[in-house]
Enzyme design. Sequence first.
Site, PDB file in Angstrom:
ATOM      1  N   LEU A  54       0.789  -1.201   0.150  1.00 34.96           N
ATOM      2  CA  LEU A  54       0.049  -0.002   0.094  1.00 34.96           C
ATOM      3  C   LEU A  54       0.645   1.168  -0.108  1.00 34.96           C
ATOM      4  CD1 LEU A  54      -2.546  -0.987   2.726  1.00 34.96           C
ATOM      5  CD2 LEU A  54      -3.158  -0.824   0.251  1.00 34.96           C
ATOM      6  N   LYS A  79      15.761  -1.421  -0.691  1.00 33.24           N
ATOM      7  CA  LYS A  79      14.502  -1.668  -1.002  1.00 33.24           C
ATOM      8  C   LYS A  79      13.752  -0.235  -1.296  1.00 33.24           C
ATOM      9  CE  LYS A  79      13.863  -6.015   1.412  1.00 33.24           C
ATOM     10  NZ  LYS A  79      12.930  -6.658   2.527  1.00 33.24           N
ATOM     11  N   ASP A 106      13.072   3.133  10.898  1.00 35.73           N
ATOM     12  CA  ASP A 106      12.759   1.697  11.527  1.00 35.73           C
ATOM     13  C   ASP A 106      11.675   1.995  12.829  1.00 35.73           C
ATOM     14  OD1 ASP A 106      12.680  -0.876  12.747  1.00 35.73           O
ATOM     15  OD2 ASP A 106      14.763  -1.201  12.610  1.00 35.73           O
ATOM     16  N   ASN A 133       1.657   4.775   7.638  1.00 32.60           N
ATOM     17  CA  ASN A 133       1.269   3.427   6.827  1.00 32.60           C
ATOM     18  C   ASN A 133       2.235   2.281   7.370  1.00 32.60           C
ATOM     19  OD1 ASN A 133       0.226   1.598   4.741  1.00 32.60           O
ATOM     20  ND2 ASN A 133       2.426   1.370   4.221  1.00 32.60           N
ATOM     21  N   SER A 188      -5.458   2.359   9.280  1.00 34.67           N
ATOM     22  CA  SER A 188      -5.873   1.545  10.146  1.00 34.67           C
ATOM     23  C   SER A 188      -6.751   0.559   9.604  1.00 34.67           C
ATOM     24  CB  SER A 188      -6.941   2.367  11.248  1.00 34.67           C
ATOM     25  OG  SER A 188      -7.352   1.636  12.467  1.00 34.67           O
ATOM     26  N   TYR A 221      -3.439  -8.162  16.247  1.00 36.19           N
ATOM     27  CA  TYR A 221      -3.461  -7.366  15.271  1.00 36.19           C
ATOM     28  C   TYR A 221      -4.640  -6.453  15.339  1.00 36.19           C
ATOM     29  CZ  TYR A 221      -3.618  -5.316  10.384  1.00 36.19           C
ATOM     30  OH  TYR A 221      -3.846  -4.482   9.605  1.00 36.19           O
ATOM     31  N   LYS A 225      -5.010  -2.297  15.928  1.00 34.41           N
ATOM     32  CA  LYS A 225      -5.891  -1.435  14.879  1.00 34.41           C
ATOM     33  C   LYS A 225      -6.823  -0.595  15.654  1.00 34.41           C
ATOM     34  CE  LYS A 225      -3.261  -1.736  12.310  1.00 34.41           C
ATOM     35  NZ  LYS A 225      -2.851  -0.702  11.344  1.00 34.41           N
TER      36      LYS A 225
END
Length: 351
Positions: A54, A79, A106, A133, A188, A221, A225
């Site tokens: 994303l 990367k 990081d 993000n 989120s 997780y 959120k």
Amino acid sequence: MSANSSNREDFPISPKLGKGLRLFFYSQLFVTPKLPTQSFAKQTVIVTGANSGLGLEAAQHFYQLNSARLILAVRTIAKGQEAKEYILRNNPQRSDPDAIEIWSLDLSSTKLTLAFADRVKTDLPRLDILINNAGINPPEWKVYEGYEQAIQVNVLNTFLLALSLLPKLEASATLAEKESHPHLVIVSSEAHRLTNFPEINAPELYAKLNEKSNFSQQPRYQATKLMEVLFTRELVARLGSSTRVIINLVNPGLCTSNLERNNGKPPTVLRLVRRILDRTTEVGSRTLVLGASAPASSHGEFQSDGANQDVEAWIYTEVGQRAQKKVFEQTLQILEARKPGIAYEAGLRDV
């Protein structure tokens, strides 16, 4: 009555799973977020976790929409370079590759998170948009600086970065065009609807979250959120009218991405279901960009598919208000220990 059961009555959280699932399936199957078109000319944008998924696709949209300076905040510079080359290769109409910069970030490290924030404040004349993000959904138990890794990355250092850079965003409001406002976007998820968040009943929330015996991947997780939603809502409430920054939460939906890259190959049935339900990362990333250009009516709101959407119903109740306050205050204690004075600098004068 035991102390534990007494604590449980303090926060009787009961998600309305039926409504949440209906919202989820309707969005995934019948709604496609619109393609963002608003120009970001003259604006400086930071996207964390921008090397893939994303974040990468959102960064590409910002570049396509003429952002003047685009910072790809990544853990691995190599990367990040690959991500920059991907964006440049797909957008030959722009001839200013130096508009894209790769900066190291990081979020598992407090020191490195604060170093990134200091670099932003020193090296960038303005900051118009911060897209928080970067996030993880790890299957295994791991601890960074005394906190379980998903809590460390998704909650603690996400908000450490957000509050550290809020003054920079505020200062940039005077440089923005009249119709534009700086934006702080927290990425989120609808996953916040799926948990009854049992840890909130413990006197010390983070101590409970640090008990390895209570760890399970998806519940953790979902908890991170939810904590993002609760913290953001309380932050906006406490800042009140003092802020000129639009702060919102966005839900990209279920997307084909690398968020679960360490989970192994899922069962065949699940893969088939995901093939039907999943959005592409490009489609999901549109929500991040739409959040970054959303009007003032999005301030403090949860956005899905580019429009405001109610969070889970219990959050609006008295129980939700108390849970929101508890998450905010206990999180802020940790952030203050990591950066003394962060609350005051962010405009939280009365905490």
